[in-house]
Motif scaffolding. Structure first.
Motif, short mmCIF file in Angstrom:
data_model
loop_
_atom_site.label_atom_id
_atom_site.label_comp_id
_atom_site.label_asym_id
_atom_site.label_seq_id
_atom_site.Cartn_x
_atom_site.Cartn_y
_atom_site.Cartn_z
N VAL A 108 0.81 -1.23 0.00
CA VAL A 108 0.00 0.00 0.00
C VAL A 108 0.83 1.26 0.00
CG1 VAL A 108 -1.85 -1.24 1.19
CG2 VAL A 108 -0.24 0.15 2.53
N GLN A 131 0.66 5.28 3.49
CA GLN A 131 -0.60 4.69 3.92
C GLN A 131 -0.37 3.68 5.04
OE1 GLN A 131 -4.33 5.03 2.70
NE2 GLN A 131 -3.79 4.61 4.82
N GLY A 191 -7.15 2.59 -0.22
CA GLY A 191 -5.75 2.57 0.19
C GLY A 191 -4.91 1.50 -0.49
N GLY A 192 -5.53 0.65 -1.30
CA GLY A 192 -4.77 -0.35 -2.04
C GLY A 192 -4.63 -1.70 -1.37
N LEU A 193 -5.31 -1.89 -0.23
CA LEU A 193 -5.24 -3.18 0.45
C LEU A 193 -6.11 -4.23 -0.23
CD1 LEU A 193 -4.11 -4.68 2.98
CD2 LEU A 193 -6.18 -3.95 4.18
#
Length: 286
Positions: free
Chosen positions: A159, A163, A182-184
């Motif tokens: 992430v 972040q 957040g890209g998780l």
């Protein structure tokens, strides 16, 4: 193997591995740690397993470490499932490392809350999806402890460091939508659509790809994240493409494409790995 904390079901090439302590919100304990490692050992050894889906029973994915010991939960001198001294290891880390070493693609379907080790042990998975009911929290600082389960290596790579820092430093619980932003996560779904979506993605892999290609590609992606120069990737890419390029799977992949039919790949990761696999030196715990 008979599992006490997991449900292990294989159907049409897809292993659905369900954390199964719903009365404890699937809280992580020593038994679950041992069984997860054993389950991934079994999955890697079974050529009938092409893809692993991890999910949870009941309303949570995993609420983190089982806190039944109260204030002594994280006190290593009170642990009964691990030895004392230099051999004492972070239990979540042993699970994360085993998932990292897996030769099968791993999808996590967060059906509900994933907190502490409940989220950090998922970081070595390849794809994470969640229900709108899911919540996440890297709550360690709020419990007076630190990151674990190798998450200080995985999380910033997944992430980004900024972040990761916000989530870890605040220790707050956040929504699936924030996790997606957040890209998780790869995607967020309505609760009754989550597992069907995960299975559809698993089927896309299981039905259309070479198991050996998947095994090699998974380790290429993860191992090269730690390489210090693209030459390291070029070296091992060259060996991998040479091995696969002269294999029956490569012939079948091209032939099935030209003939407009489904492929029938034959190579088995359990027995047909190339001589150079593994190409990395095993890291010792010391």
């Amino acid at each position: 193997m008979t599992y006490e904390t997991l449900d292990y079901q294989v159907e049409d090439g897809v292993l659905t591995l369900t954390l199964n302590r719903p009365d404890r919100m699937n809280a992580f304990n020593g038994q679950m740690r041992r069984e997860l490692i054993a389950a991934f050992d079994a999955a890697d050894a079974d050529d009938a397993v092409r893809v692993v889906i991890m999910t949870g029973a009941g309303r949570a994915f995993c609420a983190g470490a089982d806190l039944e010991k109260g204030g002594d939960t994280f006190n290593r001198h009170k642990r009964q499932d691990q030895p004392e001294g230099d051999d004492l290891r972070d239990g979540g880390g042993t699970v994360s490392l085993r998932i990292y070493e897996c030769i099968k693609p791993v999808i996590v379907a967060f059906n509900g809350a994933a907190v502490g080790v409940g989220v950090t042990m998922s970081l070595p998975a390849d794809i994470r999806m969640a229900s709108t009911n899911a919540k996440f929290g890297f709550v360690f600082a709020r419990r007076g402890i630190t990151m674990e389960a190798c998450s200080s290596w995985f999380l910033p790579r997944l992430v980004g460091p900024m972040q990761a820092a916000e989530w870890v430093y605040t220790g707050r619980v956040f929504s699936a939508e924030e996790a997606l932003k957040g890209g998780l996560l790869r995607s967020v779904h309505e609760p009754d659509e989550l597992l069907p979506a995960a299975r559809e993605l698993a089927r896309e892999i299981a039905d259309n790809t070479s198991a050996m290609s998947a095994a090699l590609n998974r380790q290429l992606l993860w191992r090269m994240m730690a390489a210090d120069h693209p030459m390291e990737a070029h070296i091992i890419d060259s060996r991998a493409i040479a091995f696969m390029g002269e294999s029956e799977d490569a012939k079948e992949g091209v032939s099935s494409f030209l003939e407009k039919r489904a492929p029938e790949f034959k190579l088995r990761p359990s027995s047909d790995k190339p001589e150079f696999f593994p190409w990395w030196e095993e890291r010792k715990f010391r």
